[in-house]
Write a protein that holds these residues in place. Sequence first.
Motif, mmCIF file in Angstrom:
data_model
loop_
_atom_site.group_PDB
_atom_site.id
_atom_site.type_symbol
_atom_site.label_atom_id
_atom_site.label_comp_id
_atom_site.label_asym_id
_atom_site.label_seq_id
_atom_site.Cartn_x
_atom_site.Cartn_y
_atom_site.Cartn_z
ATOM 1 N N ARG A 111 -12.184 8.418 -9.171
ATOM 2 C CA ARG A 111 -10.989 9.207 -9.582
ATOM 3 C C ARG A 111 -11.245 10.036 -10.878
ATOM 4 O O ARG A 111 -10.576 11.081 -10.947
ATOM 5 C CB ARG A 111 -9.717 8.329 -9.819
ATOM 6 N N LEU B 267 -4.723 1.602 -5.862
ATOM 7 C CA LEU B 267 -5.080 0.607 -5.208
ATOM 8 C C LEU B 267 -6.452 0.787 -4.520
ATOM 9 O O LEU B 267 -6.989 1.990 -4.353
ATOM 10 C CB LEU B 267 -4.225 0.598 -3.976
ATOM 11 N N ALA C 84 0.775 -1.218 0.070
ATOM 12 C CA ALA C 84 -0.031 -0.017 0.064
ATOM 13 C C ALA C 84 0.934 1.367 -0.091
ATOM 14 O O ALA C 84 0.472 2.167 -0.469
ATOM 15 C CB ALA C 84 -0.902 0.076 1.288
ATOM 16 N N THR D 195 2.308 2.470 2.808
ATOM 17 C CA THR D 195 2.317 3.125 4.115
ATOM 18 C C THR D 195 3.496 2.779 5.130
ATOM 19 O O THR D 195 3.556 3.488 5.927
ATOM 20 C CB THR D 195 0.989 2.823 5.124
ATOM 21 N N VAL E 182 -8.250 -0.526 -0.619
ATOM 22 C CA VAL E 182 -8.057 -1.207 0.427
ATOM 23 C C VAL E 182 -9.131 -1.248 1.469
ATOM 24 O O VAL E 182 -10.077 -0.364 1.110
ATOM 25 C CB VAL E 182 -7.020 -0.403 1.390
ATOM 26 N N SER F 285 1.631 6.252 -2.212
ATOM 27 C CA SER F 285 0.404 5.392 -2.293
ATOM 28 C C SER F 285 -0.660 5.846 -3.247
ATOM 29 O O SER F 285 -1.372 5.235 -3.884
ATOM 30 C CB SER F 285 -0.207 5.781 -0.730
ATOM 31 N N GLN F 286 -0.827 7.186 -3.519
ATOM 32 C CA GLN F 286 -1.822 7.938 -4.224
ATOM 33 C C GLN F 286 -1.560 7.490 -5.720
ATOM 34 O O GLN F 286 -2.542 7.291 -6.309
ATOM 35 C CB GLN F 286 -1.833 9.433 -4.176
ATOM 36 N N LEU G 155 -15.682 10.021 -2.737
ATOM 37 C CA LEU G 155 -14.186 10.513 -2.718
ATOM 38 C C LEU G 155 -13.204 9.484 -3.275
ATOM 39 O O LEU G 155 -12.210 10.338 -3.890
ATOM 40 C CB LEU G 155 -13.875 10.938 -1.199
ATOM 41 N N ALA G 156 -13.439 8.242 -3.502
ATOM 42 C CA ALA G 156 -12.613 7.424 -3.988
ATOM 43 C C ALA G 156 -12.600 7.405 -5.577
ATOM 44 O O ALA G 156 -11.895 6.871 -6.246
ATOM 45 C CB ALA G 156 -12.666 5.945 -3.381
#
Lengths: 217, 219
Positions: A103, A79, A46, A48, A81, A74-75, A100-101
């Motif tokens: 794109r 991905l 991911a 992180t 998650v 990450s952006q 929000l997810a």
Amino acid sequence: MRLLTLDVRVDVPGFGVDAAFSVGTGITVLAGPSGSGKSLTLAAVAGTVRPTRGSIRFGDAVFVDVDRAIHRRSQDRELGVVYQHAALLDHRSPLDNVMLAVREGNVSARRLLARELLQRVGAGELADAKTRSLSGGERQRIALARAVAGNPRLLLLDEPFSSLDSASRTHLRELLKSFVAERHLTALVVTHDQADVDALADRVVVYEPGRTVSASE
Amino acid sequence: MNDWFPLWLSLRVSIIATVVAGVVGVALAYLLAKWRSRWASVVEAVFTLPIVLPPTVLGYYLLTLLGSRSAIGGVWQDVFGSPLVFTQAGAVVAATVSALPFVIRAARAAINNVDARVEESARVMGLSELRVAQVVTLPLAARGIGAGVALGFARALGDFGATVMVAGNIPGQTQTLPVAVYDAVQAGDDATARTGSLLLGAVAIVVLILVTQVFARRR
């Protein structure tokens, strides 16, 4: 077919894991005892946590190559998650969380897609509910809708169903399988539940404390 | 009290100072919270200094830093045609610097308390750092930030020492309410001192209650 190929070492204070495997589309379950480094592997994919050595590639995309000092943000890894305790934004509606997810597209296109996904996971009527007041199963369904909303090729799920009752669990397993099949996704699922392994796994990567030991179809 | 000028000046100065300290303070707090370096605590200590310094000493530093013979004061005078010190702008600077540490400390604590996993999952789902701050971090830290801003406002409204050093005590020009109260006591004008003190106390209490309620309702 895009292959996800890991050959990394990841260290955090007091613990480290060596993970080496290469998997294609379908669901790969990471199995093994608690504290063997499965979640840490997922965090490295991911983005992180930063691996201390090695590389992670997904198809042509290099996520990490420590020798070449490449650490893709990450952006930019595209991905989706799902964590054990859905990290939803409690101060935004379920619809906002999914929107929000997304794109691409203007606001109305993104809203439409988010509503469709919520319908798809059986949470259509929850679009404008108070996120804070949802049950565990509802939250995970919304988290799954959000995870696929950005049209990712790679899904990472960390103990996604472990806090759910068995009916919700069965429902979510089926949803996950259908998303993976339709969209030709590569999914990594960390679980302790043998029933998850039986129901989901196209292949299994087995961990012992601190390293991966085998990958099998 | 028949002259309301000090009250209006105090309100105006502290509102402007609170807006400036709020914007600058939250931005600084965000950077300090995300900046993983030993220097972050040094920078925070410097900005926190106004809490522990005697206000007159803080005022003296500001006077030295901003006076007409200083570099900053000189540039100000060239641009605006008048000095910065012993003006209402000077009073705003004194109030802003006094309020800033309250905003920074509260905002930084609140930002640090935001669940890192929620921020991470927002990043992973593709939100830029700016969007993460805007959609996740700052809304989740809003109550703590609000508390800091409220304390900053109260501090700005009540400042005496730094203001009197930087802006002076010019009735009708730079005399804020706390300074006017001091003046009235010196002059034996009990009525004015009492009215001014009660007003300051009342405004401060009303503001604190309002802000507390607004942020309590959000939860």
